[in-house]
Design a protein around this motif. Structure first.
Motif, short mmCIF file in Angstrom:
data_model
loop_
_atom_site.label_atom_id
_atom_site.label_comp_id
_atom_site.label_asym_id
_atom_site.label_seq_id
_atom_site.Cartn_x
_atom_site.Cartn_y
_atom_site.Cartn_z
N CYS A 45 0.80 -1.24 0.00
CA CYS A 45 0.00 0.00 0.00
C CYS A 45 0.83 1.28 0.00
N ASN A 47 1.36 3.02 2.48
CA ASN A 47 0.80 4.01 3.43
C ASN A 47 0.55 3.44 4.82
N GLY A 48 1.22 2.34 5.15
CA GLY A 48 1.15 1.84 6.53
C GLY A 48 -0.01 0.90 6.83
N ASN A 49 -0.70 0.42 5.80
CA ASN A 49 -1.89 -0.38 6.07
C ASN A 49 -1.77 -1.87 5.83
N CYS A 50 -0.74 -2.33 5.08
CA CYS A 50 -0.77 -3.75 4.68
C CYS A 50 0.30 -4.62 5.35
N ASN A 63 6.69 -0.60 9.88
CA ASN A 63 6.40 -0.63 8.45
C ASN A 63 7.41 0.29 7.77
N CYS A 66 6.80 3.72 6.24
CA CYS A 66 6.44 4.85 7.11
C CYS A 66 7.63 5.37 7.90
N GLY A 136 -2.08 -6.27 11.56
CA GLY A 136 -1.54 -5.24 10.66
C GLY A 136 -0.96 -5.80 9.38
N ASN A 137 -1.04 -7.12 9.20
CA ASN A 137 -0.53 -7.75 7.97
C ASN A 137 -1.71 -8.29 7.18
N LEU A 138 -1.79 -7.89 5.93
CA LEU A 138 -2.89 -8.34 5.09
C LEU A 138 -2.41 -9.37 4.08
#
Ligand code: FES
Ligand code: FES
Length: 162
Positions: A45, A47-50, A63, A66, A136-138
């Motif tokens: 991402c 942006n700190g989301n995946c 991450n 970030c 926090g890990n997708l």
């Protein structure tokens, strides 16, 4: 328009002192991939989301998209490239293979580094604690059950008397 400058950064990457040039606007993710050629660190991402870009910085999970590259001057960074040893794969890597806890593999380095940080803090996590830590890990392919099983199996192996 913001200007950038070249920085000379020295840090310990996977146990080895490295000095490299970076742009002052580089994220740690960009520096690892583009300046140090550590392509195991993945960009999802940005942006700190995946969590695909997760690395361990001075013992803390971050991450890397970030964090600014400039922040790692004098620091210690661990990436997925540092997990295996000449003796073989890290128990987490072996468990992910044994449990078929990956498909495309894009998320896997992030899961491995997050799991390593978890087991450093909690060597015997419950199913719920693993799921909470890895929130926090997708992963878009495998589903999470096999990943949790793999972390459980690695934790058990790492606790076993040598
Ligand atoms: Fe860094 Fe997604 S690429 S959190
Ligand atoms: Fe493909 Fe997780 S294995 S995103």
């Amino acid at each position: 328009m913001a200007t950038s400058e070249r920085l000379v950064i020295t840090s310990r990457i996977n146990g080895e002192e490295r000095t490299f040039l970076a742009d002052s606007r580089d994220s740690l993710l960009e520096a690892l991939r583009e300046r140090l050629n550590l392509k195991g660190v993945k960009e999802g991402c940005n942006n700190g989301n995946c969590g695909a870009c997760a690395v361990i910085l001075n013992g803390r999970l971050v991450n890397s998209c970030c964090v600014m590259a400039a922040e790692i001057e004098g620091a210690a960074v661990e990436t997925v490239e540092g997990l295996a040893t000449p003796e073989g794969l890290h128990p987490l890597q072996q468990a992910f293979l044994d449990e078929a806890a990956l498909q495309c593999g894009i998320c896997t380095p992030g899961f491995l580094m997050s799991s390593k940080a978890l087991l450093a803090e909690n060597p015997a996590p419950s199913d719920e604690e693993i799921r909470f830590w890895l929130a926090g890990n997708l992963c878009r392919c495998t589903g999470y059950d096999k990943i949790v099983q793999a972390v459980m199996a690695a934790a058990e192996q790492m606790r076993a008397p040598k």
